[in-house]
Design a protein around this motif. Sequence first.
Motif, PDB file in Angstrom:
ATOM      1  N   SER A 113       0.831  -1.211   0.000  1.00  0.00           N
ATOM      2  CA  SER A 113       0.000   0.000   0.000  1.00  0.00           C
ATOM      3  C   SER A 113       0.865   1.261   0.000  1.00  0.00           C
ATOM      4  O   SER A 113       0.371   2.357  -0.218  1.00  0.00           O
ATOM      5  N   THR A 114       2.162   1.109   0.265  1.00  0.00           N
ATOM      6  CA  THR A 114       3.059   2.280   0.300  1.00  0.00           C
ATOM      7  C   THR A 114       3.479   2.658  -1.121  1.00  0.00           C
ATOM      8  O   THR A 114       3.850   1.795  -1.907  1.00  0.00           O
ATOM      9  N   ASN A 115       3.434   3.951  -1.387  1.00  0.00           N
ATOM     10  CA  ASN A 115       3.805   4.427  -2.722  1.00  0.00           C
ATOM     11  C   ASN A 115       5.341   4.540  -2.819  1.00  0.00           C
ATOM     12  O   ASN A 115       5.916   5.621  -2.702  1.00  0.00           O
ATOM     13  N   VAL A 116       5.973   3.380  -3.041  1.00  0.00           N
ATOM     14  CA  VAL A 116       7.440   3.316  -3.044  1.00  0.00           C
ATOM     15  C   VAL A 116       8.017   4.149  -4.196  1.00  0.00           C
ATOM     16  O   VAL A 116       9.036   4.826  -4.039  1.00  0.00           O
ATOM     17  N   ASP A 117       7.329   4.143  -5.344  1.00  0.00           N
ATOM     18  CA  ASP A 117       7.839   4.900  -6.505  1.00  0.00           C
ATOM     19  C   ASP A 117       7.997   6.391  -6.161  1.00  0.00           C
ATOM     20  O   ASP A 117       9.007   6.998  -6.504  1.00  0.00           O
ATOM     21  N   ASP A 118       6.984   6.936  -5.452  1.00  0.00           N
ATOM     22  CA  ASP A 118       7.060   8.356  -5.100  1.00  0.00           C
ATOM     23  C   ASP A 118       8.190   8.624  -4.099  1.00  0.00           C
ATOM     24  O   ASP A 118       8.874   9.643  -4.187  1.00  0.00           O
ATOM     25  N   ILE A 119       8.374   7.683  -3.170  1.00  0.00           N
ATOM     26  CA  ILE A 119       9.445   7.875  -2.168  1.00  0.00           C
ATOM     27  C   ILE A 119      10.801   7.930  -2.878  1.00  0.00           C
ATOM     28  O   ILE A 119      11.615   8.809  -2.632  1.00  0.00           O
ATOM     29  N   ILE A 120      11.001   6.987  -3.804  1.00  0.00           N
ATOM     30  CA  ILE A 120      12.308   6.923  -4.470  1.00  0.00           C
ATOM     31  C   ILE A 120      12.489   8.102  -5.444  1.00  0.00           C
ATOM     32  O   ILE A 120      13.585   8.662  -5.530  1.00  0.00           O
ATOM     33  N   SER A 121      11.412   8.520  -6.132  1.00  0.00           N
ATOM     34  CA  SER A 121      11.553   9.707  -7.008  1.00  0.00           C
ATOM     35  C   SER A 121      11.967  10.904  -6.166  1.00  0.00           C
ATOM     36  O   SER A 121      12.837  11.688  -6.567  1.00  0.00           O
ATOM     37  N   ALA A 122      11.337  11.048  -4.992  1.00  0.00           N
ATOM     38  CA  ALA A 122      11.691  12.178  -4.116  1.00  0.00           C
ATOM     39  C   ALA A 122      13.156  12.064  -3.703  1.00  0.00           C
ATOM     40  O   ALA A 122      13.897  13.054  -3.729  1.00  0.00           O
ATOM     41  N   CYS A 123      13.594  10.839  -3.372  1.00  0.00           N
ATOM     42  CA  CYS A 123      14.992  10.646  -2.960  1.00  0.00           C
ATOM     43  C   CYS A 123      15.938  11.017  -4.098  1.00  0.00           C
ATOM     44  O   CYS A 123      16.985  11.634  -3.874  1.00  0.00           O
ATOM     45  N   GLU A 124      15.560  10.634  -5.327  1.00  0.00           N
ATOM     46  CA  GLU A 124      16.422  10.939  -6.482  1.00  0.00           C
ATOM     47  C   GLU A 124      16.583  12.449  -6.651  1.00  0.00           C
ATOM     48  O   GLU A 124      17.694  12.947  -6.820  1.00  0.00           O
ATOM     49  N   ILE A 125      15.445  13.156  -6.575  1.00  0.00           N
ATOM     50  CA  ILE A 125      15.496  14.617  -6.745  1.00  0.00           C
ATOM     51  C   ILE A 125      16.290  15.251  -5.601  1.00  0.00           C
ATOM     52  O   ILE A 125      17.127  16.132  -5.813  1.00  0.00           O
ATOM     53  N   MET A 126      16.070  14.744  -4.368  1.00  0.00           N
ATOM     54  CA  MET A 126      16.805  15.300  -3.217  1.00  0.00           C
ATOM     55  C   MET A 126      18.298  15.019  -3.365  1.00  0.00           C
ATOM     56  O   MET A 126      19.127  15.835  -3.008  1.00  0.00           O
ATOM     57  N   ASP A 246      15.476   1.396 -10.208  1.00  0.00           N
ATOM     58  CA  ASP A 246      14.403   0.418 -10.464  1.00  0.00           C
ATOM     59  C   ASP A 246      14.595  -0.811  -9.570  1.00  0.00           C
ATOM     60  O   ASP A 246      13.636  -1.339  -9.005  1.00  0.00           O
ATOM     61  N   GLU A 247      15.859  -1.249  -9.460  1.00  0.00           N
ATOM     62  CA  GLU A 247      16.151  -2.402  -8.611  1.00  0.00           C
ATOM     63  C   GLU A 247      15.832  -2.068  -7.143  1.00  0.00           C
ATOM     64  O   GLU A 247      15.269  -2.889  -6.410  1.00  0.00           O
ATOM     65  N   LEU A 248      16.168  -0.823  -6.755  1.00  0.00           N
ATOM     66  CA  LEU A 248      15.894  -0.395  -5.374  1.00  0.00           C
ATOM     67  C   LEU A 248      14.391  -0.441  -5.086  1.00  0.00           C
ATOM     68  O   LEU A 248      13.945  -0.968  -4.062  1.00  0.00           O
ATOM     69  N   ILE A 249      13.607   0.078  -6.040  1.00  0.00           N
ATOM     70  CA  ILE A 249      12.149   0.091  -5.867  1.00  0.00           C
ATOM     71  C   ILE A 249      11.636  -1.342  -5.704  1.00  0.00           C
ATOM     72  O   ILE A 249      10.851  -1.644  -4.802  1.00  0.00           O
ATOM     73  N   ASP A 250      12.117  -2.244  -6.571  1.00  0.00           N
ATOM     74  CA  ASP A 250      11.671  -3.645  -6.506  1.00  0.00           C
ATOM     75  C   ASP A 250      12.025  -4.278  -5.165  1.00  0.00           C
ATOM     76  O   ASP A 250      11.221  -4.980  -4.564  1.00  0.00           O
ATOM     77  N   ARG A 251      13.239  -4.000  -4.696  1.00  0.00           N
ATOM     78  CA  ARG A 251      13.685  -4.582  -3.423  1.00  0.00           C
ATOM     79  C   ARG A 251      12.806  -4.110  -2.258  1.00  0.00           C
ATOM     80  O   ARG A 251      12.389  -4.894  -1.417  1.00  0.00           O
ATOM     81  N   ILE A 252      12.547  -2.794  -2.241  1.00  0.00           N
ATOM     82  CA  ILE A 252      11.736  -2.252  -1.139  1.00  0.00           C
ATOM     83  C   ILE A 252      10.331  -2.852  -1.201  1.00  0.00           C
ATOM     84  O   ILE A 252       9.774  -3.257  -0.174  1.00  0.00           O
ATOM     85  N   LYS A 253       9.769  -2.924  -2.415  1.00  0.00           N
ATOM     86  CA  LYS A 253       8.409  -3.491  -2.552  1.00  0.00           C
ATOM     87  C   LYS A 253       8.384  -4.921  -2.044  1.00  0.00           C
ATOM     88  O   LYS A 253       7.469  -5.327  -1.332  1.00  0.00           O
ATOM     89  N   GLU A 254       9.423  -5.682  -2.400  1.00  0.00           N
ATOM     90  CA  GLU A 254       9.522  -7.083  -1.934  1.00  0.00           C
ATOM     91  C   GLU A 254       9.599  -7.137  -0.412  1.00  0.00           C
ATOM     92  O   GLU A 254       8.927  -7.917   0.233  1.00  0.00           O
ATOM     93  N   ASP A 255      10.456  -6.246   0.148  1.00  0.00           N
ATOM     94  CA  ASP A 255      10.662  -6.257   1.602  1.00  0.00           C
ATOM     95  C   ASP A 255       9.430  -5.810   2.366  1.00  0.00           C
ATOM     96  O   ASP A 255       9.285  -6.104   3.552  1.00  0.00           O
ATOM     97  N   LEU A 256       8.554  -5.078   1.686  1.00  0.00           N
ATOM     98  CA  LEU A 256       7.352  -4.601   2.382  1.00  0.00           C
ATOM     99  C   LEU A 256       6.234  -5.643   2.385  1.00  0.00           C
ATOM    100  O   LEU A 256       5.272  -5.519   3.132  1.00  0.00           O
ATOM    101  N   LEU A 257       6.360  -6.640   1.529  1.00  0.00           N
ATOM    102  CA  LEU A 257       5.270  -7.639   1.452  1.00  0.00           C
ATOM    103  C   LEU A 257       5.271  -8.581   2.638  1.00  0.00           C
ATOM    104  O   LEU A 257       6.296  -8.853   3.215  1.00  0.00           O
TER     105      LEU A 257
END
Length: 257
Positions: A113-126, A246-257
């Motif tokens: 349910s967590t919007n991981v894509d938005d978190i990582i996009s924000a991290c990239e911009i930061m 992309d790999e980071l996003i996949d890993r976090i999504k996996e770890d959140l399940l």
Amino acid sequence: MDIINLRFLDVLDIVFVALLLYYLYKLVKGTVAVNIFIGIVIIYLMGSLTQLLQMELLSSVLGEFIGVGMFALIVVFQQEIRKFLLMIGSTNFTQKGKFFTQLRFLKGDLETSTNVDDIISACEIMGQTYTGALIIIQKNTNLDFVKNSGDDMNIELNQPIIESIFYKNSPLHDGAMVIEDNKITATRVILPVSNDRSIPLRFGLRHRAAVGITEKTDALALVVSEETGQISYIRDGEFVMFESTDELIDRIKEDLL
Ligand SMILES: Nc1ncnc2c1ncn2[C@@H]1O[C@H](COP(=O)(O)OP(=O)(O)OP(=O)(O)O)[C@@H](O)[C@H]1O
């Protein structure tokens, strides 16, 4: 044979002891408590040895020491015992435990349910603007015991919100942000800092805080370095390597399940 007489309660007993040891290990891993524990074991072994060798004086001195050992342990490990009880008491077994994860799996629902894509996009911009950030994503362990040190929030998660919170002139940029499901539930949180000596010196307090909280809980941590702009992903007190976002996003999504 005795093994045949192993009752269900004995198995349960062993499982509970294993769980207890696991929690204790997580708590003391990388802290000075490990050295204190080794010291206690050495004194105990010396006590037993002097008794065996009938060295009366030394054995009685060590014996006295071991006698008050229980009280000494409570005093020495006061902080750890407190954290340990907090950790046990705040583990949220029902919220997103394995049993419920499996039910979701059976239903074919494998989206977090967590919007991981938005978190990582924000991290990239930061990262591109060298804006420091520390983001903690709660899993099963309730993080109320650290959230108390910051400000309570209840904001729907999205990329611009994360960026604006960590923006250098924002009053909320200091400390850590806590995310639960798809909500930002706390900002300016002060986390326990890890004493692990194997963390490279180039990492400062922000990274050590991320290691600290992930050592003690099952939360996931993301750090954006103010100095290098680099994103780090930390889980179970360890830095997780990744090749691309992309790999980071996949890993976090996996770890959140
Ligand atoms: N215990 C803590 N809990 C939460 N946040 C912390 C904690 N310690 C430090 N921080 C945050 O980290 C910031 C910077 O700390 P520091 O420069 O030591 O970190 P760092 O790991 O070197 O990161 P960077 O690469 O961004 O400089 C602090 O201003 C604060 O916002």
